[in-house]
Write a protein that holds these residues in place. Structure first.
Motif, PDB file in Angstrom:
ATOM      1  N   ASP A 188       0.826  -1.210   0.000  1.00 26.82           N
ATOM      2  CA  ASP A 188       0.000   0.000   0.000  1.00 26.82           C
ATOM      3  C   ASP A 188       0.859   1.259   0.000  1.00 26.82           C
ATOM      4  O   ASP A 188       0.499   2.267  -0.612  1.00 26.82           O
ATOM      5  CB  ASP A 188      -0.925   0.004   1.209  1.00 26.82           C
ATOM      6  N   LEU A 189       2.006   1.210   0.686  1.00 21.61           N
ATOM      7  CA  LEU A 189       2.913   2.357   0.695  1.00 21.61           C
ATOM      8  C   LEU A 189       3.431   2.640  -0.712  1.00 21.61           C
ATOM      9  O   LEU A 189       3.497   3.800  -1.150  1.00 21.61           O
ATOM     10  CB  LEU A 189       4.073   2.090   1.659  1.00 21.61           C
ATOM     11  N   VAL A 190       3.802   1.589  -1.423  1.00 21.09           N
ATOM     12  CA  VAL A 190       4.268   1.734  -2.805  1.00 21.09           C
ATOM     13  C   VAL A 190       3.169   2.313  -3.681  1.00 21.09           C
ATOM     14  O   VAL A 190       3.391   3.236  -4.485  1.00 21.09           O
ATOM     15  CB  VAL A 190       4.750   0.371  -3.339  1.00 21.09           C
ATOM     16  N   ALA A 191       1.947   1.769  -3.547  1.00 23.17           N
ATOM     17  CA  ALA A 191       0.844   2.218  -4.388  1.00 23.17           C
ATOM     18  C   ALA A 191       0.471   3.672  -4.101  1.00 23.17           C
ATOM     19  O   ALA A 191       0.111   4.426  -5.010  1.00 23.17           O
ATOM     20  CB  ALA A 191      -0.374   1.319  -4.166  1.00 23.17           C
ATOM     21  N   THR A 251       4.838  11.081   7.588  1.00 20.39           N
ATOM     22  CA  THR A 251       5.670  10.037   8.168  1.00 20.39           C
ATOM     23  C   THR A 251       4.917   8.711   8.106  1.00 20.39           C
ATOM     24  O   THR A 251       3.850   8.584   8.713  1.00 20.39           O
ATOM     25  CB  THR A 251       6.012  10.356   9.634  1.00 20.39           C
ATOM     26  N   PRO A 252       5.433   7.726   7.358  1.00 19.35           N
ATOM     27  CA  PRO A 252       4.774   6.416   7.383  1.00 19.35           C
ATOM     28  C   PRO A 252       4.934   5.777   8.762  1.00 19.35           C
ATOM     29  O   PRO A 252       6.045   5.727   9.299  1.00 19.35           O
ATOM     30  CB  PRO A 252       5.521   5.610   6.322  1.00 19.35           C
ATOM     31  N   VAL A 253       3.852   5.342   9.346  1.00 20.65           N
ATOM     32  CA  VAL A 253       3.921   4.671  10.652  1.00 20.65           C
ATOM     33  C   VAL A 253       3.345   3.268  10.515  1.00 20.65           C
ATOM     34  O   VAL A 253       2.352   3.058   9.811  1.00 20.65           O
ATOM     35  CB  VAL A 253       3.185   5.450  11.766  1.00 20.65           C
ATOM     36  N   TYR A 254       3.995   2.330  11.185  1.00 19.02           N
ATOM     37  CA  TYR A 254       3.544   0.939  11.145  1.00 19.02           C
ATOM     38  C   TYR A 254       2.664   0.684  12.355  1.00 19.02           C
ATOM     39  O   TYR A 254       3.080   0.899  13.499  1.00 19.02           O
ATOM     40  CB  TYR A 254       4.730  -0.017  11.139  1.00 19.02           C
TER      41      TYR A 254
END
Length: 314
Positions: A207-210, A265-268
């Motif tokens: 999803d991050l890539v998309a 900021t991407p957060v997991y």
């Protein structure tokens, strides 16, 4: 061999009277006599002889008594091993160096009196099956990934939003940056050999890539974090993502750089999973502990301002 008859034999041997043994076991004297008679038939010997004061062990009864005591002790230990609150709390943290392991270390420091068994399971299907069977009490996962709904009897709560950072070697084009935006990562090769089909973290990075048009490569065998760090340190064209709460140690000569990622900021999203009918008292203590720390970790469940998580995580 029926355990109740063995327990009755031990009680009668200790009391020297069937009446006292019956009172201790909360049964009738007739029930004690029937149990002893059944045990004697099973063994083919007499265990007691009548006396003026009650009963006394025969030679065969004396020989059988220590073994009977051990049978009762083993049975009591077996029951205690699974009795609620008497066995260790068993929790899956996926990996020893990840954020979930850090959360459990914090819990252990706050509650050193609680016995813990820490396990590491890779697939979410295996973790959920272990929770449902009672093999483990809880697991840390990113939940609700597409195609992986949780069963109705599994509860979950968001406990940690872990920010991603970019890890590069000293020769990488972004190595000198104090921070990088997600847009600046477009066109750079991000190598993550640990991505496996079906894993919830693979769904996250897909999803991050998309969403942002990034290039994430999962080629080659996964030899673990040490090999990943060696390769990134020696290959200027490669970088990788690293969780901000992941604990890694690398040689000073590697010159690796950890760079914050911003805008957003991407957060997991880490969640705790457990069975809704699990009665282990330490599980409630763990949930309460994580609830007090979740706010400090930004685990709102909705995504803090300036951060990104997949829609299924929100």
């Amino acid at each position: 061999m029926d355990l109740d008859t063995v327990r009755t034999f031990v009680a009668a041997a200790d009391a020297g009277q069937f009446q006292e043994a019956a009172a201790e076991l909360a049964v009738t004297q007739q029930a004690v006599s029937k149990r002893i008679a059944a045990l004697e038939r099973k063994l083919g010997v007499r265990l007691f002889s009548r006396t003026a004061r009650g009963v006394a062990l025969t030679i065969d009864g004396q020989a059988f008594l220590p073994h009977a005591r051990e049978m009762v002790r083993v049975a009591e230990r077996a029951v205690a091993s699974v009795r609620t609150g008497r066995r260790p709390l068993r929790v899956d943290v996926i990996a020893s160096r990840g954020a979930a392991s850090g959360l459990m270390r914090g819990f252990h420091r706050s509650h050193p009196d609680i016995d813990l068994d820490v396990l590491m399971l890779l697939e979410i299907e295996a973790a959920v099956a272990a929770i449902r069977s009672g093999a483990i009490d809880a697991s840390f996962r990113a939940v609700a990934a597409p195609g992986c709904p949780l069963p109705e009897d599994i509860e979950s709560v968001r406990v940690l939003d872990e920010p991603l950072q970019l890890l590069t070697g000293p020769g990488h084009a972004l190595a000198g940056a104090r921070s990088v935006t997600v847009a600046q990562l477009a066109g750079h090769r991000i190598w993550m050999p640990g991505l496996v089909p079906g894993a919830e973290w693979t769904a996250y990075y897909d999803d991050l890539v998309a969403e942002f048009g990034l290039t994430i490569e999962a080629t080659g065998p996964n030899f673990g974090s040490d090999a990943l760090l060696d390769t990134v340190a020696d290959t200027p064209a490669l970088a990788t993502f690293m969780g901000g709460d992941t604990r890694l140690i690398w040689p000073a000569g590697h010159g690796l750089r950890l760079i914050p990622v911003t805008d957003p900021t991407p957060v997991y999203p880490h969640s705790l999973l457990w069975h809704r009918d699990n009665p282990h008292p330490a599980l409630a203590t763990l949930r309460a502990h994580l609830a007090t720390t979740a706010a400090g970790h930004g685990a709102s469940g909705t995504g803090a301002a300036g951060s990104w998580t997949p829609g299924w995580a929100r």
